[in-house]
Design an enzyme around this catalytic site. Sequence first.
Site, PDB file in Angstrom:
ATOM      1  N   SER A 143     -33.045  -5.193   3.498  1.00  0.00           N
ATOM      2  CA  SER A 143     -34.229  -5.905   2.998  1.00  0.00           C
ATOM      3  C   SER A 143     -35.427  -5.456   3.818  1.00  0.00           C
ATOM      4  O   SER A 143     -35.275  -5.008   4.966  1.00  0.00           O
ATOM      5  CB  SER A 143     -34.019  -7.411   3.186  1.00  0.00           C
ATOM      6  OG  SER A 143     -35.255  -8.085   3.146  1.00  0.00           O
ATOM      7  N   TYR A 166     -31.367 -14.150   8.475  1.00  0.00           N
ATOM      8  CA  TYR A 166     -31.527 -13.020   7.560  1.00  0.00           C
ATOM      9  C   TYR A 166     -32.173 -11.834   8.281  1.00  0.00           C
ATOM     10  O   TYR A 166     -31.747 -10.686   8.131  1.00  0.00           O
ATOM     11  CB  TYR A 166     -32.386 -13.463   6.379  1.00  0.00           C
ATOM     12  CG  TYR A 166     -32.346 -12.557   5.173  1.00  0.00           C
ATOM     13  CD1 TYR A 166     -31.243 -12.530   4.325  1.00  0.00           C
ATOM     14  CD2 TYR A 166     -33.434 -11.744   4.851  1.00  0.00           C
ATOM     15  CE1 TYR A 166     -31.222 -11.717   3.198  1.00  0.00           C
ATOM     16  CE2 TYR A 166     -33.419 -10.933   3.734  1.00  0.00           C
ATOM     17  CZ  TYR A 166     -32.305 -10.927   2.906  1.00  0.00           C
ATOM     18  OH  TYR A 166     -32.279 -10.119   1.790  1.00  0.00           O
TER      19      TYR A 166
HETATM   20  N1  LIG Z   1     -32.991 -11.319  -4.207  1.00  0.00           N
HETATM   21  C1  LIG Z   1     -33.875 -10.798  -3.366  1.00  0.00           C
HETATM   22  O1  LIG Z   1     -35.082 -11.135  -3.366  1.00  0.00           O
HETATM   23  C2  LIG Z   1     -33.422  -9.767  -2.356  1.00  0.00           C
HETATM   24  C3  LIG Z   1     -34.411  -9.030  -1.690  1.00  0.00           C
HETATM   25  C4  LIG Z   1     -33.998  -8.087  -0.744  1.00  0.00           C
HETATM   26  C5  LIG Z   1     -32.652  -7.905  -0.478  1.00  0.00           C
HETATM   27  N2  LIG Z   1     -31.733  -8.642  -1.149  1.00  0.00           N
HETATM   28  C6  LIG Z   1     -30.333  -8.433  -0.820  1.00  0.00           C
HETATM   29  O2  LIG Z   1     -29.655  -8.006  -1.978  1.00  0.00           O
HETATM   30  C7  LIG Z   1     -28.319  -8.519  -1.976  1.00  0.00           C
HETATM   31  C8  LIG Z   1     -28.079  -9.299  -3.267  1.00  0.00           C
HETATM   32  O3  LIG Z   1     -28.999 -10.365  -3.364  1.00  0.00           O
HETATM   33  P1  LIG Z   1     -29.016 -11.291  -4.671  1.00  0.00           P
HETATM   34  O4  LIG Z   1     -30.344 -11.958  -4.692  1.00  0.00           O
HETATM   35  O5  LIG Z   1     -28.563 -10.501  -5.851  1.00  0.00           O
HETATM   36  O6  LIG Z   1     -27.912 -12.388  -4.290  1.00  0.00           O
HETATM   37  P2  LIG Z   1     -27.095 -13.372  -5.274  1.00  0.00           P
HETATM   38  O7  LIG Z   1     -26.821 -14.602  -4.484  1.00  0.00           O
HETATM   39  O8  LIG Z   1     -27.778 -13.517  -6.591  1.00  0.00           O
HETATM   40  O9  LIG Z   1     -25.735 -12.584  -5.524  1.00  0.00           O
HETATM   41  C9  LIG Z   1     -24.829 -12.343  -4.488  1.00  0.00           C
HETATM   42  C10 LIG Z   1     -23.431 -12.215  -5.036  1.00  0.00           C
HETATM   43  O10 LIG Z   1     -22.553 -12.091  -3.897  1.00  0.00           O
HETATM   44  C11 LIG Z   1     -21.383 -12.822  -4.168  1.00  0.00           C
HETATM   45  N3  LIG Z   1     -20.747 -13.170  -2.878  1.00  0.00           N
HETATM   46  C12 LIG Z   1     -21.097 -14.140  -2.012  1.00  0.00           C
HETATM   47  N4  LIG Z   1     -20.268 -14.146  -0.955  1.00  0.00           N
HETATM   48  C13 LIG Z   1     -19.392 -13.132  -1.141  1.00  0.00           C
HETATM   49  C14 LIG Z   1     -18.286 -12.620  -0.392  1.00  0.00           C
HETATM   50  N5  LIG Z   1     -17.919 -13.165   0.767  1.00  0.00           N
HETATM   51  N6  LIG Z   1     -17.609 -11.565  -0.878  1.00  0.00           N
HETATM   52  C15 LIG Z   1     -17.954 -11.004  -2.066  1.00  0.00           C
HETATM   53  N7  LIG Z   1     -18.975 -11.446  -2.831  1.00  0.00           N
HETATM   54  C16 LIG Z   1     -19.691 -12.507  -2.368  1.00  0.00           C
HETATM   55  C17 LIG Z   1     -21.839 -14.043  -4.963  1.00  0.00           C
HETATM   56  O11 LIG Z   1     -20.766 -14.606  -5.725  1.00  0.00           O
HETATM   57  C18 LIG Z   1     -22.943 -13.456  -5.837  1.00  0.00           C
HETATM   58  O12 LIG Z   1     -22.473 -13.056  -7.104  1.00  0.00           O
HETATM   59  C19 LIG Z   1     -28.178  -9.349  -0.704  1.00  0.00           C
HETATM   60  O13 LIG Z   1     -27.634  -8.552   0.325  1.00  0.00           O
HETATM   61  C20 LIG Z   1     -29.606  -9.700  -0.385  1.00  0.00           C
HETATM   62  O14 LIG Z   1     -29.783  -9.945   0.977  1.00  0.00           O
HETATM   63  C21 LIG Z   1     -32.084  -9.567  -2.086  1.00  0.00           C
END
Ligand SMILES: NC(=O)c1ccc[n+]([C@@H]2O[C@H](COP(=O)([O-])OP(=O)(O)OC[C@H]3O[C@@H](n4cnc5c(N)ncnc54)[C@H](O)[C@@H]3O)[C@@H](O)[C@H]2O)c1
Length: 254
Positions: A143, A166
């Site tokens: 991120s 985070y």
């Molecule tokens: N959404 C944002 O704004 C954003 C921005 C920058 C980075 N990110 C990063 O991108 C990634 C995805 O973010 P997102 O917003 O899609 O999250 P999200 O919560 O929508 O999806 C995450 C998924 O991970 C699964 N999960 C949770 N724990 C788990 C485990 N122990 N093993 C396997 N699967 C597991 C959940 O069931 C879910 O489907 C993360 O690493 C997040 O830090 C997100």
Amino acid sequence: MLLKDKVILVVGAGGLLGREIVRSVVQEGGRVIAADMNTELVAPLVDDLGQDQVLPCQIDITDKKSIDHVFAFADKSGLQVSGAVNTAYPRNKNYGRKALEVTYEDFCENVSLHLGGYFLFMQQAALFSQKNNVEFSLVNLSSIYGVIPPKFKVYGDTDMTMPVEYAAIKSALLHMNKYFSSLMKGSRFRVNSVSPGGINNNQQLKFINNYKAESRIKGMLDPSDIVGALNFLLSDGSKYVCGQNIIVDDSFSI
Ligand SMILES: NC(=O)c1ccc[n+]([C@@H]2O[C@H](COP(=O)([O-])OP(=O)(O)OC[C@H]3O[C@@H](n4cnc5c(N)ncnc54)[C@H](O)[C@@H]3O)[C@@H](O)[C@H]2O)c1
């Protein structure tokens, strides 16, 4: 067709970013093992994109046996996995509190689930590539908050914040990518990361506007804005790109 005939393991496939990543890998000609802790979230992708293209699978990245099971499933199905995206987002029920209110126990648990889980998956992917002597490109989701400190003013008087865990997790993950890149010299395993800015997900308008004022033109991005960088890192076009981080944030971090 950047990923024609490649099999890509997407971990966290049912999430906000994961769903779009699965779609785009299929659009680029690849097949996906769509793994998530919660397989119900993955079922609609199988319905939409077809069972030949998307194979659902359960995974918990904090459990070595569960990760082993996924690689064994790929082997048994005769699928030659050539890359993975880790986009899982493990967190506990207290995650998201403001830094001065986070307890030591919650800090440790969230670091352990998220950074620990990403470590475990990376270690097992590296071992899989080494054992089978296959090219393997792992892309971890970091991120911008692994790169810059938060701009707290964008949260204004909303109840939102950027969790301190985070920042610790995502910055450490970037360094761990370099650690593994150095460690795995001489092997066919490589790892890189993509660091997105904020992604639209029905956030408060006040926050969205504050965020946009710090950006170039769009501000908060959509999941589809991230996938180009990911597909490049999974493709042969990036065969010699190792230990790098691509920031996709419409200039928010500049
Ligand atoms: N959404 C944002 O704004 C954003 C921005 C920058 C980075 N990110 C990063 O991108 C990634 C995805 O973010 P997102 O917003 O899609 O999250 P999200 O919560 O929508 O999806 C995450 C998924 O991970 C699964 N999960 C949770 N724990 C788990 C485990 N122990 N093993 C396997 N699967 C597991 C959940 O069931 C879910 O489907 C993360 O690493 C997040 O830090 C997100």
